[in-house]
Design a protein around this motif. Structure first.
Motif, mmCIF file in Angstrom:
data_model
loop_
_atom_site.group_PDB
_atom_site.id
_atom_site.type_symbol
_atom_site.label_atom_id
_atom_site.label_comp_id
_atom_site.label_asym_id
_atom_site.label_seq_id
_atom_site.Cartn_x
_atom_site.Cartn_y
_atom_site.Cartn_z
ATOM 1 N N UNK A 84 65.931 -80.105 -49.548
ATOM 2 C CA UNK A 84 64.911 -80.366 -50.636
ATOM 3 C C UNK A 84 63.508 -79.633 -50.396
ATOM 4 N N UNK A 85 63.059 -79.689 -49.227
ATOM 5 C CA UNK A 85 62.114 -78.977 -48.757
ATOM 6 C C UNK A 85 62.204 -77.568 -49.185
ATOM 7 N N UNK A 86 63.147 -76.991 -49.177
ATOM 8 C CA UNK A 86 63.601 -75.401 -49.372
ATOM 9 C C UNK A 86 63.986 -75.261 -50.940
ATOM 10 N N UNK A 87 63.300 -76.372 -51.755
ATOM 11 C CA UNK A 87 63.504 -76.270 -53.145
ATOM 12 C C UNK A 87 64.756 -76.591 -53.917
ATOM 13 N N UNK A 144 72.719 -85.927 -41.469
ATOM 14 C CA UNK A 144 73.085 -85.773 -42.820
ATOM 15 C C UNK A 144 72.035 -85.868 -43.875
ATOM 16 N N UNK A 145 71.493 -87.054 -43.829
ATOM 17 C CA UNK A 145 70.291 -87.830 -44.614
ATOM 18 C C UNK A 145 69.214 -86.447 -44.606
ATOM 19 N N UNK A 146 68.798 -86.145 -43.080
ATOM 20 C CA UNK A 146 67.723 -85.405 -43.046
ATOM 21 C C UNK A 146 67.942 -84.110 -43.348
ATOM 22 N N UNK A 147 69.304 -83.593 -43.320
ATOM 23 C CA UNK A 147 69.690 -82.291 -43.927
ATOM 24 C C UNK A 147 69.386 -82.043 -45.321
ATOM 25 N N UNK A 164 62.354 -83.708 -43.151
ATOM 26 C CA UNK A 164 62.877 -82.315 -44.088
ATOM 27 C C UNK A 164 61.892 -81.381 -44.029
ATOM 28 N N UNK A 165 60.515 -81.583 -44.232
ATOM 29 C CA UNK A 165 59.625 -80.631 -44.101
ATOM 30 C C UNK A 165 59.306 -80.115 -43.177
ATOM 31 N N UNK A 166 59.508 -80.672 -41.990
ATOM 32 C CA UNK A 166 59.127 -80.258 -40.434
ATOM 33 C C UNK A 166 60.349 -79.696 -40.040
ATOM 34 N N UNK A 167 61.572 -79.727 -40.488
ATOM 35 C CA UNK A 167 62.777 -79.184 -40.072
ATOM 36 C C UNK A 167 62.640 -77.375 -41.042
ATOM 37 N N UNK A 175 60.461 -75.237 -38.772
ATOM 38 C CA UNK A 175 61.155 -75.052 -37.755
ATOM 39 C C UNK A 175 62.016 -74.049 -37.675
ATOM 40 N N UNK A 176 63.200 -74.137 -38.993
ATOM 41 C CA UNK A 176 64.079 -73.403 -39.192
ATOM 42 C C UNK A 176 64.083 -72.341 -40.304
ATOM 43 N N UNK A 177 63.049 -72.764 -41.396
ATOM 44 C CA UNK A 177 63.051 -72.023 -42.380
ATOM 45 C C UNK A 177 64.155 -72.123 -43.412
ATOM 46 N N UNK A 178 64.980 -71.172 -43.936
ATOM 47 C CA UNK A 178 66.181 -71.504 -44.750
ATOM 48 C C UNK A 178 67.405 -71.224 -43.977
#
Length: 584
Positions: free
Chosen positions: A191-194, A183-186, A213-216, A219-222
């Motif tokens: 945040x990485x998605x603005x 949940x914390x990484x999510x 978060x940036x690596x996620x 991998x997954x975009x938005x």
């Protein structure tokens, strides 16, 4: 050829003499001589070695200790290695050895090199040392640092003492904390998605999850932004756990620690392993359904008795029986730990060692009981608790790391103090004693700083070897071992050789007790004795290591100081510290 251990050799001589006394009827047959010891006397003025033989055999032999000691002394005095054997007090026997014995230790250290002090004590027994095992939810903190250094040094010590050692890390990836990690990484992924991350209470606030978060996002975009938790939790949990373990491995690398095995708690679920371990205890009549007494401090109003599946751990030394399954049918935290230890037993280990933080003190008896029950008492478990580390800098408690959010990281400590200093200092107290780590003191150049004092001794020997080589002395170990060591006849020189002789004994004592701090203590004492002899050379020129114009005397003295560095190198090797060749 087995490495030299002078204390073991003299103990063998004592046992031989005792067997002669049995043969001639002075002692009864069938005596258990396992407790007969040979060790340095408490007061060096009393002799070189002392034995308790008469004291421990008096009662089973139905004889006065002094009578046994006097007969034993007479036999030992016949051996050319023993120059005197004197009975003291109620029946202790103090021995003095010929100078040639101590000179022989110097030669053995040079001939055996890094194997000097190695022991066959372990006889190849398989030992599993589980240590660190930090939750994979963030970088390692300073408490983990101490546990990591202790576990690694203990593993090296046991290896040196003849055990077959496996270093193991147990990944606690099966509990609720990895859901919190996900949940914390999510939130860092958002945040990485603005988007603004919502670091609610209970989530991990550290900056270390920003790169995750940036690596996620890479991998997954938005694509996960509008998904419910049920869609992304499992995937992000696995992804974030892998990232955290990569970070932990990097942290361990900073300290030069390599694990042999990484075991996963999660891998125990759904495989039948937990069920199999509990079934084994059930077959032994140790599992039952029952209701526990309320915990101490609970009042009847806030205590709800529930029937649970319990392990009868009290039959194996625990204070109360322990739940393995909750009333709702799910496993307790204890159940997978039982299965994990059953797996270790199943893998054929002869001895298990767990290195836990001090907050796991309440876990010791239940885990020991479980291992005893699972192995039918065949496999011992030794749990070592690691007490807290208090950090100081400029006389003030060291402030917390912003990157971690709540604590000082292993990386913070190593970057400021260095890996060698960190490792050595973490072993300057017994594991169950609190330890102060003052960044100023661990780096200062003084006798009060053990790591500097030992490294200074190593560097001093190195400089003396260079000077001797410059005057034409062959300083190879093989050449020094062939020097005329009878020239080492001054009491101060023999005292230093006696200290070197203690090394194999210290290795065995430390390994038997699973206490690597004893190695650090011994190295400090050995370094102190070397520095003392060096300083005496300022007043007594005959004690100087370099004897101008006398290569034979120089070679003998260089052999002595080189034997010291052989031991320092071996000891620092166990502690995971690189010996210094020069001081800067």
């Amino acid at each position: 050829m087995e490495p030299m251990n002078l204390f073991s050799e003299i103990r063998a001589l004592v046992l031989e003499a005792l067997n002669k006394m049995v043969a001639r009827g002075d002692l009864p047959e069938g005596l258990d001589m396992a407790a007969v010891a040979v060790e340095p006397p408490r007061d060096p003025a009393h002799g070189d070695m002392a034995t308790n033989a008469a004291m421990v055999l008096a009662k089973p032999a139905a004889k006065k200790p002094r009578d046994i000691a006097e007969a034993l002394a007479a036999l030992l005095a016949e051996d050319p290695r023993i120059t005197s054997a004197e009975v003291a007090g109620p029946g202790f026997l103090n021995l003095r050895l010929a100078a040639a014995e101590w000179q022989g230790v110097v030669r053995a250290a040079l001939q055996e090199g890094r194997d000097f002090g190695r022991s066959t004590l372990g006889a190849g027994q398989k030992v599993n040392v589980e240590f660190v095992s930090a939750n994979p939810t963030g970088p390692m903190h300073v408490g983990h640092t101490r546990g990591a250094v202790f576990g690694d040094a203990l593993s090296a010590l046991l290896d040196f003492a003849g055990y077959d050692v496996t270093r193991e890390y147990y990944i606690n990836d099966g509990g609720a904390q990895v859901d919190v990690l996900a949940r914390s990484a999510y939130e860092r992924y958002r945040e990485a998605n603005g988007l603004d991350p919502v670091i609610a209470e209970g989530l991990y606030p550290g900056d270390y999850l920003i790169p995750v978060g940036e690596k996620l996002k890479e991998k997954y975009g938005a694509s996960l932004l509008d998904q419910p938790e049920s869609e992304w939790l499992a995937e992000i949990r696995e992804f974030a756990t892998a990232e955290m373990m990569a970070m932990i491995r990097e942290d361990l690398d900073l300290l030069g620690i390599k694990m042999d095995v990484y075991s996963s708690e999660k891998a125990l679920y759904g495989t039948g392993r937990i069920e199999a371990a509990i079934a084994r205890l059930q077959d032994a009549g140790l599992i039952y359904d029952g209701v526990l007494e309320p915990p101490k401090g609970k009042t009847p109003e806030d205590w709800e008795p529930r029937e649970q599946t319990l392990f009868r751990s009290t039959l194996h030394g625990d204070d109360v029986d322990r739940p393995v399954k909750k009333s709702d049918g799910s496993w307790t935290y204890f159940a997978p730990d039982i299965a994990y230890h059953w797996d270790k037993i199943d893998r054929g280990f002869d001895l298990l060692i767990d290195v836990f933080g001090a907050d796991h003190g309440g876990y010791v008896k239940r885990m020991t009981a479980a291992v005893k029950a699972l192995s039918d008492g065949r496999v011992p478990l030794d749990v070592k608790l690691i007490q807290l580390v208090k950090l100081f800098k400029n006389g003030e408690p060291f402030k917390m790391s912003k990157r971690a959010g709540t604590f000082v990281t292993l990386r913070d400590v190593v970057e400021q103090a260095g890996a060698d200093v960190t490792r050595f200092h973490m072993l300057t107290r017994k594991n169950d004693a609190a330890l102060d780590f003052d960044f100023d003191k661990v780096l200062e150049q003084s006798k009060d700083n053990p790591v500097w004092y030992v490294q200074y001794a190593s560097a001093r020997v190195n400089s003396v070897l260079k000077r001797a080589a410059e005057m034409g002395v062959d300083t190879s170990d093989a050449a020094l071992a062939g020097a005329d060591l009878a020239k080492l006849d001054h009491a101060a020189e023999l005292e230093l050789a006696k200290k070197v002789a203690e090394w194999p004994r210290i290795v065995e004592i430390a390994a038997r007790a699973n206490e690597p701090h004893r190695i650090a203590f011994f190295l400090y004492d050995l370094a102190s004795d070397l520095h003392s002899l060096w300083n005496r050379g300022n007043e007594d020129l005959s004690l100087r290591f370099i004897q101008e114009g006398d290569q034979a005397a120089t070679a003998a003295k260089i052999a002595l100081v080189r034997s010291v560095s052989v031991v320092i190198s071996a000891g620092l090797g166990i502690l995971g510290v690189t010996p210094a060749t020069e001081m800067r």
